[in-house]
Design a protein around this motif. Structure first.
Motif, mmCIF file in Angstrom:
data_model
loop_
_atom_site.group_PDB
_atom_site.id
_atom_site.type_symbol
_atom_site.label_atom_id
_atom_site.label_comp_id
_atom_site.label_asym_id
_atom_site.label_seq_id
_atom_site.Cartn_x
_atom_site.Cartn_y
_atom_site.Cartn_z
ATOM 1 N N GLY A 21 0.827 -1.221 0.000
ATOM 2 C CA GLY A 21 0.000 0.000 0.000
ATOM 3 C C GLY A 21 0.850 1.253 0.000
ATOM 4 O O GLY A 21 0.565 2.220 -0.744
ATOM 5 N N LEU A 22 1.913 1.233 0.839
ATOM 6 C CA LEU A 22 2.794 2.390 0.860
ATOM 7 C C LEU A 22 3.534 2.557 -0.457
ATOM 8 O O LEU A 22 3.765 3.680 -0.925
ATOM 9 N N SER A 23 3.903 1.411 -1.043
ATOM 10 C CA SER A 23 4.616 1.496 -2.316
ATOM 11 C C SER A 23 3.724 2.052 -3.424
ATOM 12 O O SER A 23 4.188 2.783 -4.311
ATOM 13 N N VAL A 24 2.413 1.737 -3.396
ATOM 14 C CA VAL A 24 1.482 2.307 -4.393
ATOM 15 C C VAL A 24 1.451 3.820 -4.255
ATOM 16 O O VAL A 24 1.498 4.572 -5.243
ATOM 17 N N ALA A 25 1.376 4.310 -3.006
ATOM 18 C CA ALA A 25 1.332 5.767 -2.787
ATOM 19 C C ALA A 25 2.626 6.428 -3.232
ATOM 20 O O ALA A 25 2.618 7.492 -3.881
ATOM 21 N N ALA A 26 3.773 5.758 -2.884
ATOM 22 C CA ALA A 26 5.063 6.345 -3.225
ATOM 23 C C ALA A 26 5.264 6.398 -4.744
ATOM 24 O O ALA A 26 5.684 7.418 -5.296
ATOM 25 N N SER A 61 2.947 6.293 -7.018
ATOM 26 C CA SER A 61 1.980 7.246 -7.598
ATOM 27 C C SER A 61 2.476 8.672 -7.426
ATOM 28 O O SER A 61 2.342 9.513 -8.329
ATOM 29 N N TYR A 62 3.086 8.960 -6.244
ATOM 30 C CA TYR A 62 3.597 10.312 -6.000
ATOM 31 C C TYR A 62 4.669 10.673 -7.020
ATOM 32 O O TYR A 62 4.665 11.782 -7.584
ATOM 33 N N TYR A 63 5.569 9.744 -7.284
ATOM 34 C CA TYR A 63 6.645 10.050 -8.230
ATOM 35 C C TYR A 63 6.099 10.202 -9.653
ATOM 36 O O TYR A 63 6.531 11.073 -10.413
ATOM 37 N N ILE A 64 5.146 9.352 -10.041
ATOM 38 C CA ILE A 64 4.599 9.432 -11.394
ATOM 39 C C ILE A 64 3.809 10.733 -11.582
ATOM 40 O O ILE A 64 3.902 11.412 -12.622
ATOM 41 N N ILE A 98 -1.530 2.122 -10.849
ATOM 42 C CA ILE A 98 -0.505 1.437 -10.054
ATOM 43 C C ILE A 98 -1.130 0.323 -9.220
ATOM 44 O O ILE A 98 -0.579 -0.797 -9.093
ATOM 45 N N TRP A 99 -2.298 0.582 -8.627
ATOM 46 C CA TRP A 99 -2.964 -0.444 -7.814
ATOM 47 C C TRP A 99 -3.326 -1.661 -8.645
ATOM 48 O O TRP A 99 -3.139 -2.814 -8.221
#
Length: 437
Positions: free
Chosen positions: A374-379, A381-384, A419-420
């Motif tokens: 879940g954290l990796s999806v947010a991270a 997504s933030y970079y993209i 991403i999810w």
């Protein structure tokens, strides 16, 4: 009736079994001698083994050559050679050899008085091994004065009986004379040479096999203290079994039982041949006693009764010791199996607890992995989204009418959803690969 040669020729059309001659000749392998009294038998039994048996045959062949007689065949277990005024018989057995010489007694000598001339057991005789049994049997005419004839024997152990349907009487005390030989007197009243030879041979065999059978008694007396020690240790372990708890304590007891079982098996293995031979020799003694068909002489004990009273308990001791070894081995096996089962149950319980612990750890790891995903999806997504913002600003710089904040705002849910979906697809593919494996 067909002539023997014709019958033999008639067998040429058949394939002869390679052991046929040995099997048919076994009943004639150790024939008795036809003898007439008065006669003296000197009989010796020696324990032989290993290379000594080959040396014995070589010495016998030299003796036969010196007497101008045929040598001993390579596979022969019996040989007869003339010696002096008598005959020397050799018999080879699995663990002993016997030498029997019979010839006329010294002229005018009373029973057991004087040494016969020209017997082979002088200084030139080469013993093939340790002496075990020595017998001097004399075949003499019967006498009406039985008490005088038996005066040379010890009255405490004197055995007198009739044999051969009353054609002979046997007297012995089964004790050694000053030359170390057991004395047996056979008083012949009307025996044929065949009966006399058979009776003398059976009496010599009884004394020989009696001595061989008793070799098991010292072995039984030797191992009895060790058996008692193991039995006592096993008793104490059996008392501890209900109270013993814990893997370590059970393993220690199992180790002790394994060591005890190994020692008992070693004792049984070292004693098996001796006890088995004792049973076989005692059975031969019993068969030979039945064969002479004793009948009691009034006022005296028979040889069968005397040996049953003295030899029987010794044989029972050997048999009981052998059974104790077998029983002890079985008890040790049962106790070890019980402990082994208990240890296996405890190991299974430990393995179950270990598996439960591993399952708990796996579940925690899965939850942690899901949190990280879940954290990796947010991270990601933030970079993209950041990259999309940089791209929108660059396009605006090239003169394109792009509202950067709106573009970034619109891309956020789309990027997160993409991403999810990608992570979900990867996770499903991993599950599919694990199921296929």
């Amino acid at each position: 009736m067909q002539h023997p040669e014709t019958a033999q020729n008639g067998l040429r059309q058949f394939e002869v079994h390679p052991l046929r001659s040995a099997v048919l000749g076994e009943v004639h392998a150790r024939p008795f001698d036809l003898v007439e009294g008065p006669r003296i038998f000197l009989h010796y039994a020696f324990v032989t083994a290993g290379e000594g048996m080959q040396e014995e045959r070589a010495w016998l062949n030299d003796l036969c050559a010196a007497r101008g007689a045929p040598g001993v065949a390579e596979t022969a277990r019996f040989h007869r050679v003339p010696f002096g005024n008598g005959v020397l018989r050799w018999e080879g057995h699995s663990e002993f050899s016997t030498y029997t010489w019979h010839g006329p007694p010294p002229a005018g000598a009373e029973p057991f008085q004087g040494e016969p001339a020209d017997h082979p057991f002088g200084d030139a005789f080469k013993a093939p091994g340790p002496l075990l049994s020595a017998v001097r049997l004399e075949l003499r005419p019967d006498t009406p004065d039985l008490a005088a004839a038996c005066a040379i024997f010890d009255p405490v152990s004197l055995c007198v009986s009739k044999a051969e349907a009353g054609a002979a009487r046997i007297a012995t005390d089964l004790k050694q004379d000053r030359d170390g030989r057991t004395r047996i007197l056979v008083m012949d009243s009307s025996m044929s040479p065949q009966s006399a030879g058979t009776l003398a041979l059976r009496l010599l065999e009884i004394e020989t096999y009696r001595t061989l059978a008793l070799l098991g008694l010292p072995r039984a007396q030797e191992v009895s203290p060790e058996i008692r020690s193991v039995e006592e240790t096993l008793r104490m372990i059996s008392e501890q079994l209900p109270e013993t708890q814990g893997m370590s304590a059970n393993r220690d007891l199992l180790q002790t039982l394994s060591e005890l079982a190994a020692s008992v098996e070693a004792l049984a293995g070292a004693s098996a041949f001796r006890f088995g031979a004792t049973r076989a020799y005692y059975e031969i003694v019993t068969i030979r006693l039945k064969a002479i068909v004793e009948s009691p002489e009034i006022g005296y004990s028979t040889l069968t009764t005397f040996l049953a009273r003295r030899l029987g308990p010794a044989m029972q001791t050997c048999l009981a010791t052998e059974r104790r070894l077998e029983t002890l081995s079985t008890r040790l096996s049962r106790a070890a199996e019980l402990l082994r089962t208990r240890v296996d149950v405890e190991l299974e319980e430990q393995n179950r607890d270990l598996l439960d612990s591993m399952n708990r750890r796996a579940r925690l790891q899965l939850r942690l992995q899901q949190t990280v995903e879940g954290l990796s999806v947010a991270a990601v997504s933030y970079y993209i989204v950041g990259l999309i913002g940089y791209a929108a600003k660059g396009a605006q710089g090239f003169g394109l009418a792009i509202n950067v904040p709106v573009t970034v705002a619109v891309s956020v849910p789309l990027v997160i959803l993409g991403i999810w979906l990608l992570v979900r697809r990867v996770r499903q593919r991993h599950k599919s690969d694990e199921a296929d494996a």
